[in-house]
Design a protein around this motif. Structure first.
Motif, PDB file in Angstrom:
ATOM      1  N   PHE A   1     -13.230  -5.791  29.338  1.00 30.60           N
ATOM      2  CA  PHE A   1     -12.155  -6.233  30.343  1.00 30.60           C
ATOM      3  C   PHE A   1     -12.912  -7.191  31.391  1.00 30.60           C
ATOM      4  O   PHE A   1     -12.102  -7.910  32.193  1.00 30.60           O
ATOM      5  N   GLY A   2     -14.381  -7.373  31.481  1.00 28.67           N
ATOM      6  CA  GLY A   2     -15.345  -7.704  32.563  1.00 28.67           C
ATOM      7  C   GLY A   2     -15.962  -9.113  32.144  1.00 28.67           C
ATOM      8  O   GLY A   2     -16.484  -9.892  32.296  1.00 28.67           O
ATOM      9  N   LEU A   3     -15.999  -9.157  30.295  1.00 25.12           N
ATOM     10  CA  LEU A   3     -16.151  -9.488  30.265  1.00 25.12           C
ATOM     11  C   LEU A   3     -15.653 -11.513  29.879  1.00 25.12           C
ATOM     12  O   LEU A   3     -14.410 -11.187  29.488  1.00 25.12           O
ATOM     13  N   LYS A   4     -15.696 -13.080  29.202  1.00 22.53           N
ATOM     14  CA  LYS A   4     -14.713 -14.074  29.015  1.00 22.53           C
ATOM     15  C   LYS A   4     -15.408 -14.100  27.831  1.00 22.53           C
ATOM     16  O   LYS A   4     -14.521 -15.019  27.491  1.00 22.53           O
ATOM     17  N   SER A   5     -16.448 -14.008  27.580  1.00 15.44           N
ATOM     18  CA  SER A   5     -17.079 -14.370  25.814  1.00 15.44           C
ATOM     19  C   SER A   5     -18.140 -13.255  25.373  1.00 15.44           C
ATOM     20  O   SER A   5     -18.599 -12.908  26.373  1.00 15.44           O
ATOM     21  N   GLY A   6     -18.936 -13.398  24.288  1.00 10.08           N
ATOM     22  CA  GLY A   6     -20.194 -12.902  24.035  1.00 10.08           C
ATOM     23  C   GLY A   6     -19.104 -11.948  23.062  1.00 10.08           C
ATOM     24  O   GLY A   6     -18.399 -11.683  22.699  1.00 10.08           O
ATOM     25  N   ASP A   7     -20.922 -11.286  22.709  1.00 10.02           N
ATOM     26  CA  ASP A   7     -20.808  -9.622  21.597  1.00 10.02           C
ATOM     27  C   ASP A   7     -20.350  -8.834  22.158  1.00 10.02           C
ATOM     28  O   ASP A   7     -20.706  -8.692  23.570  1.00 10.02           O
ATOM     29  N   GLY A   8     -20.460  -7.775  22.265  1.00 12.02           N
ATOM     30  CA  GLY A   8     -20.262  -6.618  23.064  1.00 12.02           C
ATOM     31  C   GLY A   8     -20.959  -5.871  23.772  1.00 12.02           C
ATOM     32  O   GLY A   8     -22.385  -6.573  23.048  1.00 12.02           O
ATOM     33  N   VAL A   9     -20.314  -4.912  24.991  1.00 16.89           N
ATOM     34  CA  VAL A   9     -22.202  -4.448  25.695  1.00 16.89           C
ATOM     35  C   VAL A   9     -22.324  -3.108  24.735  1.00 16.89           C
ATOM     36  O   VAL A   9     -21.519  -2.675  24.558  1.00 16.89           O
ATOM     37  N   LYS A  10     -23.890  -2.639  24.238  1.00 15.15           N
ATOM     38  CA  LYS A  10     -24.259  -1.536  23.576  1.00 15.15           C
ATOM     39  C   LYS A  10     -23.763  -0.987  24.818  1.00 15.15           C
ATOM     40  O   LYS A  10     -24.097  -1.273  25.691  1.00 15.15           O
ATOM     41  N   GLY A  11     -23.328   0.496  24.606  1.00 18.04           N
ATOM     42  CA  GLY A  11     -23.323   1.941  25.097  1.00 18.04           C
ATOM     43  C   GLY A  11     -24.722   2.749  24.952  1.00 18.04           C
ATOM     44  O   GLY A  11     -25.177   2.165  24.536  1.00 18.04           O
ATOM     45  N   SER A  12     -24.289   3.918  25.141  1.00 20.66           N
ATOM     46  CA  SER A  12     -25.784   4.630  25.183  1.00 20.66           C
ATOM     47  C   SER A  12     -25.355   6.446  24.881  1.00 20.66           C
ATOM     48  O   SER A  12     -23.937   6.544  25.392  1.00 20.66           O
ATOM     49  N   ALA A  13     -25.399   7.123  24.443  1.00 20.12           N
ATOM     50  CA  ALA A  13     -25.048   8.637  23.971  1.00 20.12           C
ATOM     51  C   ALA A  13     -25.181   9.188  25.729  1.00 20.12           C
ATOM     52  O   ALA A  13     -24.730   9.892  25.589  1.00 20.12           O
ATOM     53  N   ALA A  14     -26.247   8.883  26.367  1.00 19.22           N
ATOM     54  CA  ALA A  14     -26.221   8.922  27.590  1.00 19.22           C
ATOM     55  C   ALA A  14     -25.110   8.808  28.807  1.00 19.22           C
ATOM     56  O   ALA A  14     -24.957   9.821  29.224  1.00 19.22           O
ATOM     57  N   HIS A  15     -24.125   8.332  27.977  1.00 16.46           N
ATOM     58  CA  HIS A  15     -22.664   8.152  28.686  1.00 16.46           C
ATOM     59  C   HIS A  15     -21.558   8.093  27.793  1.00 16.46           C
ATOM     60  O   HIS A  15     -21.550   7.199  26.991  1.00 16.46           O
TER      61      HIS A  15
END
Length: 154
Positions: free
Chosen positions: A46-60
């Motif tokens: 929801f904050g990206l304009k373009s590009g690939d998705g941001v990887k998440g982490s198992a810590a969160h």
């Protein structure tokens, strides 16, 4: 038979798709890792304009409606937990174009669109471009098809 762009796209999509509403189709698409959106941070889209998705982490991470979501940071995790249905991908993370045609196909977390406050995934960036040409009608058709299979689900 002449292979047109339209027939090629239909064949390509059909090669990934299964007949709509198969009794065994799960509520969420997972590429085998039991992670929504391939482990991408669904709030970050929801904050990206373009590009690939941001990887998440198992810590969160958290579980919502039976599937695990990963986030890049604690703030995005908290944002999701406050309103998970707002941020979870529509159509269970399946391809929005396929759903509009009455089929299930994998959603690629790097072929995404945020439209009118909702996250949609498509099977590829090429299909995403086709879906965008008639986005509103595809969303309406997808909603109808999704509700046929999962009544009461967004």
């Amino acid at each position: 038979m002449t292979l047109t762009r339209r027939s090629f796209t239909a064949l390509a999509l059909a090669s990934f798709a299964m007949p709509a509403f198969a009794a065994t189709e799960p509520r969420w698409y997972s590429d085998g890792g039991d992670l929504a959106a391939g482990g991408r941070d669904v709030v970050a889209y929801f904050g990206l304009k373009s590009g690939d998705g941001v990887k998440g982490s198992a810590a969160h991470s958290t579980t919502h409606k039976g599937i695990t979501f990963h986030f890049a940071n604690a703030e995005n995790l908290a944002t999701f937990q406050a309103d998970p249905d707002k941020y979870a991908p529509r159509f269970g993370g399946y391809c929005a174009f396929a759903m509009s045609s009455g089929y299930f196909a994998p959603g690629d977390p790097d072929a995404w669109t945020v439209h009118d406050g909702s996250l949609y995934l498509n099977v590829s960036k090429t299909i995403r471009a086709r879906w965008a040409l008639r986005r509103s009608s595809h969303i309406a058709s997808g909603d109808k098809n999704w509700m046929t299979h999962f009544p009461g689900e967004r």
